[in-house]
Scaffold this active site. Structure first.
Site, PDB file in Angstrom:
ATOM      1  N   GLY A  51       0.814  -1.205   0.000  1.00 38.09           N
ATOM      2  CA  GLY A  51       0.000   0.000   0.000  1.00 38.09           C
ATOM      3  C   GLY A  51       0.849   1.258   0.000  1.00 38.09           C
ATOM      4  O   GLY A  51       1.928   1.314  -0.588  1.00 38.09           O
ATOM      5  N   SER A  52       0.385   2.276   0.709  1.00 34.71           N
ATOM      6  CA  SER A  52       1.043   3.582   0.672  1.00 34.71           C
ATOM      7  C   SER A  52       2.402   3.608   1.360  1.00 34.71           C
ATOM      8  O   SER A  52       3.150   4.574   1.201  1.00 34.71           O
ATOM      9  CB  SER A  52       0.131   4.642   1.301  1.00 34.71           C
ATOM     10  OG  SER A  52      -1.015   4.821   0.497  1.00 34.71           O
ATOM     11  N   THR A  53       2.752   2.557   2.131  1.00 40.03           N
ATOM     12  CA  THR A  53       4.106   2.516   2.707  1.00 40.03           C
ATOM     13  C   THR A  53       5.152   2.398   1.594  1.00 40.03           C
ATOM     14  O   THR A  53       6.333   2.688   1.820  1.00 40.03           O
ATOM     15  CB  THR A  53       4.263   1.328   3.671  1.00 40.03           C
ATOM     16  OG1 THR A  53       4.092   0.098   2.951  1.00 40.03           O
ATOM     17  CG2 THR A  53       3.232   1.395   4.791  1.00 40.03           C
TER      18      THR A  53
END
Length: 613
Positions: free
Chosen positions: A302-304
């Site tokens: 995801g956004s990590t």
């Protein structure tokens, strides 16, 4: 003639006797001793497993077992009935003892039951005069004081199976145990030690007369791990009740300070011999407690993952700190629409603001400019798609795709839309929680190849001049400090700026403050109708269709020492679910500050004084 014949026969007999008793005396004396003296192997104490402070993670306990000698028991069944009135005996115990009594010699003890409690031993000893042929024996069994808390690190031992017999006579002993998982398996040979022996005199029937000589053998080596047992307890308790995993690393040394997965199981079940019911319960559990999610779970990051995309753009000179993109909530590519998590969009974004507020549209734009191959090359420098080679079995490499990978596996070309979703850590991209913690550590370390490890064995050696080593020196990843400053600033604002996605999970104490990045990864596509009606929200979906919640971080900001990753399966939002867990664990880690007691000299002394304890 008759006298001459008798003399020849007598001479032959005397010559044969002389040959046997004089010339061959040594040989027959040896054969006689072999028939008279039996050598029994004695299992050595298995080496202890210790945490970084010397607390036992795996040790040995006395194993009291009750045995039956058939020749002293007038009626085996009656004796078993008498025992059953004192301690629990199953129907299977009855069947096994009666079977062994038929197969073994009358004077050979038959184990009736193991792992007796002290109260059970006491009851048997008090009634010993009425229990003909019953004896109490004392052995050793493996014990894991932390139980389910550290099972994915220690692993467990169990009885040796036929395919594990290597010719080592120690493994053929009835009480022998072998490492089946975790560091118990990785370091099994060192922990096992070397068998001793006992020379006993026996009679013609094989009955033991007396012991002539005894050599206890060599206990197994002690194994000192980088783990902090107290922190491991805290981390396990913090994620309990959720399908989650957590990893805490020491950025300076790569020490794994905590590695937890939930739900878990108790390794002590296996040392005693797990029941069929307990095994089936573990095997059929839909949440898969037998698998360490921290090293084997593979999730879309995801956004990590957006830090990797930003670094690829910065290092490639494709987009800088001031690069702007206007987010209106969605972008179109061909006949498809790609949405931002925020309806209506974020407006005008720079790179730091895009990290702070996790703007998807900004990273769609960056990903298209950079391209999947450059993104993949940067991500691999941070450990994505590769094994960290930690001292555990079962680690998985995740997946970092590129154009060649797609062509080799699907025989079709890479599409631009796949670059967009990869730019926000979705699509084919997968990572383990361990890899995410390594990524955070490499960012916080100023761009060095921090490598995780669990055992201090490799570090407990001296340099050529006799001085103790101070720890590993990690190679540089060759990144510009200016590029890393952008990433660190963005991660700092994620947690400590009021518009950051994890602002509510910040650590209020400034000296302990953390920097981090939230992530929320989808497990299925959301249709247009679901977006219009709002049915796609996590709370309105079945558990297995909800988003994964992720968070990576490091602390303290001014002088980073610890990194962390949290993944909560189908937990929903990374900011509201995973970030608070990371906050609590990082605060506790800094409060404990396990790195301050990590002296290699002290650890070596602990190991040397703990063999076979």
């Amino acid at each position: 003639m008759l006298a001459g014949g008798q003399f020849l026969l007598l001479s032959s007999l005397v010559g044969r006797l002389y040959y046997l008793q004089v010339l061959q005396s040594d040989r027959y004396a040896m054969l006689a001793d072999e028939n008279r003296i039996n050598i029994k192997l004695l299992p050595p104490p298995r080496g202890r497993i210790l945490d970084r402070h010397g607390e036992a993670l795996a040790t040995n306990r006395l194993n009291y077992r009750v045995a039956l000698v058939s020749e002293h028991a007038k009626d085996i069944t009656a004796t078993l009935d008498a025992l059953a009135s004192l301690i629990p005996l199953s129907k299977r115990d009855y069947q096994r003892v009666l079977r062994d009594a038929r197969r073994k010699r009358d004077f050979v003890p038959i184990t009736v039951r193991e792992n007796l409690t002290w109260s059970e031993v006491s009851r048997i000893e008090v009634n010993a005069p009425d229990l003909a042929g019953v004896v109490i024996e004392v052995g050793q069994t493996r014990y894991y004081p932390l139980g389910a808390t550290a099972v994915y690190i220690t692993g467990y031992v169990a009885a040796v199976s036929e395919d594990e017999l290597t010719g080592d006579p120690l493994l053929a002993l009835p009480d022998s145990r072998i490492g089946k998982s975790g560091v118990e398996k990785i370091y099994d040979l060192a922990l096992r030690g070397k068998a001793g022996n006992s020379q006993v005199e026996v009679n013609a029937y094989g009955r033991v007369i007396r012991e002539l000589e005894r050599n206890e053998g060599q206990p197994g080596d002690a194994l000192v791990l980088t783990l902090d047992a107290g922190l491991q307890r805290y981390v396990s308790a913090r994620i309990a009740g959720q399908i989650a995993s957590a990893v805490v690393l020491d950025i300076h040394t790569g020490d794994v300070l905590a590695l937890a997965s939930s739900p878990s199981y108790d390794p002590n079940l296996f040392t005693k011999g797990i029941s069929t019911e307990d095994w089936n319960a573990l095997l059929n559990n839909p949440y898969k407690p037998l698998i360490s999610k921290a090293i084997s779970g593979q999730y879309p990051p995801g956004s990590t993952f957006k830090m990797m995309v930003a670094l690829a753009a910065l290092e490639g000179g494709i987009a800088g700190r001031s690069h702007e993109v206007t987010c209106r909530g969605e972008v179109e590519l061909g006949n498809r629409t790609f949405h931002c998590w925020k309806r209506g969009g974020h407006g005008k974004m720079t790179m730091v603001k895009a990290l702070e507020q996790s703007c998807d549209v900004y990273f769609y734009d960056i990903a298209l400019r950079v391209g999947i191959n450059r993104i993949a090359k940067m991500a691999r420098r941070f450990g994505f798609g590769e094994l960290a080679n930690i001292d555990l079995y079962g680690e998985r490499p995740g997946l970092m795709p590129d154009r060649d990978w797609k062509l080799a596996n699907y025989e079709v070309a890479w599409q631009k839309g796949e670059t967009l979703v990869a730019g926000i850590g979705q699509g084919f991209v997968q990572a383990t929680p361990l890899q995410l913690a390594v990524m955070a550590a490499r960012i916080a370390s100023g761009g060095t190849a921090v490598t995780p490890h669990l055992s201090r064995r490799a570090l407990r050696r001296a340099t050529e001049d006799g001085a103790a080593e101070t720890g590993p020196v990690f190679e540089s990843l060759g990144l510009s400090p200016a590029s890393l400053d952008v990433i660190v600033e963005g991660m700092t604002r994620v947690v400590n700026n009021v518009r950051g996605t994890a602002y509510r999970a910040r650590i209020d104490e400034s000296e302990l403050a953390m920097a981090g990045k939230t992530g929320t990864s989808q497990v299925r596509n959301i249709s247009k109708s679901e977006r219009k009606t709002g049915v796609f929200k996590n709370a309105q979906r079945p558990w297995e269709e909800r988003d994964h919640a992720l968070f990576v971080a490091f602390a303290p900001i001014d002088d980073p020492r610890y990194s962390i990753s949290i993944v909560v399966e189908h937990g929903g939002s990374g900011s509201s679910v995973a970030a608070p867990i990371a906050r609590d664990i990082l605060r506790e880690t800094q409060r404990r500050d396990p790195a301050r007691d990590g002296s290699l000299d002290r650890l070596a002394a602990v190991a040397n004084n703990s063999n076979g304890g």
